[in-house]
Write an enzyme that holds these catalytic residues in place. Structure first.
Site, short mmCIF file in Angstrom:
data_model
loop_
_atom_site.label_atom_id
_atom_site.label_comp_id
_atom_site.label_asym_id
_atom_site.label_seq_id
_atom_site.Cartn_x
_atom_site.Cartn_y
_atom_site.Cartn_z
N HIS A 170 0.86 -1.18 0.00
CA HIS A 170 0.00 0.00 0.00
C HIS A 170 0.89 1.23 0.00
O HIS A 170 1.97 1.22 0.61
CB HIS A 170 -0.90 0.04 1.23
N ALA A 198 -6.83 -4.95 -5.58
CA ALA A 198 -6.69 -6.12 -4.71
C ALA A 198 -7.76 -6.09 -3.63
O ALA A 198 -8.24 -5.02 -3.22
CB ALA A 198 -5.30 -6.14 -4.07
N ILE A 199 -8.13 -7.28 -3.16
CA ILE A 199 -9.15 -7.41 -2.11
C ILE A 199 -8.64 -8.39 -1.07
O ILE A 199 -8.15 -9.47 -1.40
CB ILE A 199 -10.48 -7.91 -2.69
N CYS A 229 0.32 -10.83 -3.66
CA CYS A 229 -0.79 -11.75 -3.44
C CYS A 229 -0.40 -13.20 -3.72
O CYS A 229 -1.25 -14.06 -3.92
CB CYS A 229 -2.00 -11.36 -4.28
#
Length: 213
Positions: free
Chosen positions: A80, A145-146, A176
């Site tokens: 992030h 992204a989740i 990920c």
């Protein structure tokens, strides 16, 4: 800045350290669980940080000793930072709780946001997030992204949408946990500036689709 509709409060938090945002998530989560606050979403940017979900393997992490914050969401490691819009929906899910259905709603919301900017994006079977399909520029590329957690029927963590971030931060990790695909941003795909400030009102307009379904 705070925006409230009858069903959802959206809190624009500006730039916030990951730990401070996590503290605010937990505070809101407790308030929603105890019915002291309605559904809410935090929208913000983080200073540069790597976070590792519960399924992160040692070999997914940076090899150069870059600090990583371990978190209790699903998924693996991600980055992030500036140029990325992060959303943390704190929502009460209907009974019976269907986590997969909720993830699909988040994906569809982000797909619709991308479409408003003129970017065709979608899903890849077996992989969460929102993807630009493989084309002559390269393999499939993740633009959003989740990673979520549901505790006591209320969601935590959320999504990140790459607007105009520095994509080289992803070079230090296996984002990920996926080695055979890339990472991209709205600006990189569209060939024009798309800032977090540009994306904020569009995302905010689509957030109500996450509530109550």
């Amino acid at each position: 800045m705070t925006t409230t509709t009858s069903d959802l409060t959206v809190l624009r938090a500006g730039t916030l350290d990951y730990e401070a945002a996590w503290e605010e998530q937990r505070r809101l989560h407790e308030s929603v669980v105890t019915d002291k606050h309605g559904d809410a979403v935090l929208l913000l940017e983080h200073p540069s940080v790597y976070t590792a979900g519960k399924r992160t393997e040692p070999w997914d992490r940076p090899m150069d000793g870059t600090p990583v914050i371990d978190v209790d969401r699903g998924g693996k490691i991600t980055w992030h930072g500036p140029g990325q819009l992060v959303g943390y929906p704190i929502l009460r899910l209907p009974d019976p709780v269907d986590v997969v259905a909720y993830v699909r709603r988040v994906e569809q919301m982000l797909i619709d946001v991308c479409a408003e900017f003129g970017l065709v994006a979608g899903r890849i079977e077996g992989r969460s997030g929102v993807w630009v399909p493989a084309d002559d520029r390269g393999p499939a590329r993740k633009v959003a992204a989740i990673g979520i957690r549901v505790a006591r029927g209320v969601t935590l963590h959320g999504f990140s949408l790459n607007c105009d971030c520095d994509l080289t931060y992803y070079d230090r990790i296996v984002p990920c946990g996926i080695r055979d695909a890339g990472v991209t941003s709205l600006a990189a795909e569209l060939g024009r500036p798309v800032t977090v400030a540009d994306a904020l009102p569009v995302v905010e307009r689509h957030l109500p689709t996450l509530v109550g379904a």
